[in-house]
Design a protein around this motif. Structure first.
Motif, mmCIF file in Angstrom:
data_model
loop_
_atom_site.group_PDB
_atom_site.id
_atom_site.type_symbol
_atom_site.label_atom_id
_atom_site.label_comp_id
_atom_site.label_asym_id
_atom_site.label_seq_id
_atom_site.Cartn_x
_atom_site.Cartn_y
_atom_site.Cartn_z
ATOM 1 N N PHE A 42 0.925 -1.268 0.121
ATOM 2 C CA PHE A 42 0.129 -0.007 -0.059
ATOM 3 C C PHE A 42 0.873 1.099 -0.048
ATOM 4 O O PHE A 42 0.436 2.287 -0.495
ATOM 5 C CB PHE A 42 -0.951 0.022 1.169
ATOM 6 C CG PHE A 42 -1.974 -1.115 1.243
ATOM 7 C CD1 PHE A 42 -2.713 -1.266 -0.094
ATOM 8 C CD2 PHE A 42 -2.368 -1.924 2.063
ATOM 9 C CE1 PHE A 42 -3.707 -2.148 -0.271
ATOM 10 C CE2 PHE A 42 -3.074 -3.071 1.914
ATOM 11 C CZ PHE A 42 -4.044 -2.965 0.815
ATOM 12 N N THR A 43 2.158 1.149 0.561
ATOM 13 C CA THR A 43 2.930 2.267 0.458
ATOM 14 C C THR A 43 3.428 2.468 -0.993
ATOM 15 O O THR A 43 3.555 3.732 -1.642
ATOM 16 C CB THR A 43 4.362 2.145 1.331
ATOM 17 O OG1 THR A 43 3.897 1.758 2.584
ATOM 18 C CG2 THR A 43 5.274 3.424 1.057
ATOM 19 N N ARG A 44 3.439 1.340 -1.605
ATOM 20 C CA ARG A 44 3.971 1.372 -2.998
ATOM 21 C C ARG A 44 2.829 2.187 -3.722
ATOM 22 O O ARG A 44 3.478 3.124 -4.775
ATOM 23 C CB ARG A 44 4.081 0.058 -3.594
ATOM 24 C CG ARG A 44 4.187 -0.211 -5.190
ATOM 25 C CD ARG A 44 5.661 0.753 -5.597
ATOM 26 N NE ARG A 44 6.784 -0.076 -5.423
ATOM 27 C CZ ARG A 44 7.815 0.613 -5.397
ATOM 28 N NH1 ARG A 44 8.064 1.732 -5.684
ATOM 29 N NH2 ARG A 44 9.188 -0.015 -5.360
ATOM 30 N N LEU A 45 1.581 2.124 -3.425
ATOM 31 C CA LEU A 45 0.690 2.944 -4.357
ATOM 32 C C LEU A 45 0.925 4.280 -4.260
ATOM 33 O O LEU A 45 0.624 4.969 -5.195
ATOM 34 C CB LEU A 45 -0.498 2.559 -3.681
ATOM 35 C CG LEU A 45 -1.354 1.247 -3.689
ATOM 36 C CD1 LEU A 45 -2.573 1.211 -3.203
ATOM 37 C CD2 LEU A 45 -1.116 0.666 -5.178
ATOM 38 N N ASN A 46 1.564 4.765 -3.096
ATOM 39 C CA ASN A 46 1.820 6.367 -3.088
ATOM 40 C C ASN A 46 3.228 6.564 -3.573
ATOM 41 O O ASN A 46 3.551 7.967 -3.814
ATOM 42 C CB ASN A 46 1.743 6.769 -1.606
ATOM 43 C CG ASN A 46 0.360 7.417 -1.362
ATOM 44 O OD1 ASN A 46 -0.423 8.200 -1.992
ATOM 45 N ND2 ASN A 46 -0.413 6.345 -0.733
#
Ligand SMILES: Cc1ncc(COP(=O)(O)O)c(C=O)c1O
Length: 388
Positions: free
Chosen positions: A4-8
């Motif tokens: 989910f960090t990767r999404l940002n």
């Protein structure tokens, strides 16, 4: 990294050296960063080139500014979110309490209101003349120290033609800056004159498709720097996606402007020969009082055609409602044709004498000609005139 960090922080896709997009990408980003504090501080202070925050600048918008500056024949430009935003930003930047502004009854209504109502609240005074009154312009400039002279040519909606060389010469001789709203003529025209600031609603011919707003002020680098100083505080930045759409519209600008002018000329000639029409206001007609002057100033006469119906306001209402191809809507310069009846022209800020001077009559209709075939436009006008 958590998914989910990767999404940002999505993976970067840098282009290999020597490989580039043929159409420039849209920098749809509010923020830009540097690697170090020192570089960031230097950039924020204006000591290092680059971008930091969209309200100040953005590469997509900058590309549009440079394109427009070259088209108008000047060194720099500043884009804003609309034509009125760029007008407000420029007027706020250039005037001070106690200044005097010379403006005209024929100006686009909101321009006059900005000067008279908004600047008036801050102690800026003004004089209102007709833009064709050269003797009056000379008299006012000689009698009153003036910061700014604001002109249009052709004017909206009556297509009056200003003597740009004479007005800029008088303004310079008396120490006034000239600001020309060049929206109707378009940014390919009038660059040969000593106008200090050109102003455009990019909502019109530049974008050309009626689906995006924007404005630009175009001038020398030094004059644009004066306007840019307040730009960040006014906050009327153009969105990069809008800048991209306007840049895309400009690719067909030359073809559209010329084709729309040709159709407008045909429409003007058709109306001039019609018994229901008292007078046509189009600078491409030899009968127009500004025609000879326009021929020396312009290469194309534009797409706005105004005319007076003999039957007055009610005929104007019936005519506009009977049109099928023309939408009854504000704006001009896009590919679709538009019409405004007498009830929607004119400005309530003018008194009866000023209205008369501006020339908008009880039966005046404004057409903005698009890219429909001339035969279809003339057929629609003919059937609506028959019902007017
Ligand atoms: C001559 C002229 N100047 C300025 C503007 C204002 O532009 P915008 O609608 O993009 O704010 C218009 C809009 O109709 C216009 O016709």
């Amino acid at each position: 990294m958590d998914k989910f960090t990767r999404l940002n922080h999505p993976p970067e896709v840098p282009l290999p050296a020597g490989n580039r997009a043929v159409v420039a990408p849209i920098y749809q980003s509010v923020k830009f960063e540097f690697e170090t504090v020192e570089e960031t501080v230097r950039n924020w202070r204006g000591e290092q080139p680059g971008f930091n925050y969209l309200r100040t600048s953005n590469p997509t918008t900058r590309q549009l500014e440079l394109t427009l500056a070259e088209l108008q024949g000047r060194a720099d430009a500043l884009c804003c979110a609309s034509g009125v935003a760029v007008l407000a930003n420029t007027l706020l930047a250039l005037t001070r309490q106690g200044d005097h502004v010379l403006c005209f009854v024929e100006l686009y209504g909101p321009t006059r209101k900005l000067v008279r109502q908004l600047l008036g609240r801050f102690g800026v005074t003004h004089t209102l003349l007709s833009v064709t009154d050269l003797a009056g312009i000379e008299r006012v400039l000689a009698a009153t120290p003036t910061r700014l002279v604001i002109i249009e040519s052709p004017t909206n909606p009556m297509n009056r033609i200003a003597d740009i060389a004479a007005i800029t010469r008088l303004a310079r001789a008396h120490g006034a800056l000239t600001l020309m709203d060049n929206t109707l003529a378009g940014p390919h025209q009038h660059g040969q004159f000593e106008v200090d600031y050109f102003l455009h609603s990019l909502t019109k011919f530049a974008s050309g498709h009626g689906d995006v707003m924007g404005g630009a002020v175009i001038a020398s680098a030094e004059l644009i720097a004066r306007v840019r100083a307040d730009f960040n505080l006014v906050g009327a930045a153009l969105d990069p996606h809008a800048a991209f759409l306007i840049q895309r519209g400009l690719k067909t600008y030359a073809l559209r402007y010329r084709a729309q002018s040709e159709r407008a000329q045909q429409v003007a000639e058709f109306l001039a020969a019609h018994p229901a029409v008292a007078q046509v206001h189009y600078p491409g007609l030899a009968t127009h009082p500004g025609h000879a002057l326009a021929r020396t100033q312009m290469s194309d006469f534009g797409s706005v055609v105004s005319f007076d119906l003999r039957g007055g306001a009610e005929a104007g209402r019936r005519f506009t409602e009977a049109l099928e191809l023309f939408a009854m809507a504000a704006s001009l310069g896009a590919t679709d044709s538009l019409a405004l009846p007498p009830q929607l022209l004119g400005s309530r800020d003018l008194d009866a004498g000023q209205q008369r001077l501006a020339g908008i009559g009880a039966g005046t209709v404004r057409l903005a000609i698009g890219l429909e075939s001339a035969a279809d436009l003339l057929a629609d006008l003919a059937q609506a005139l028959a019902r007017a």
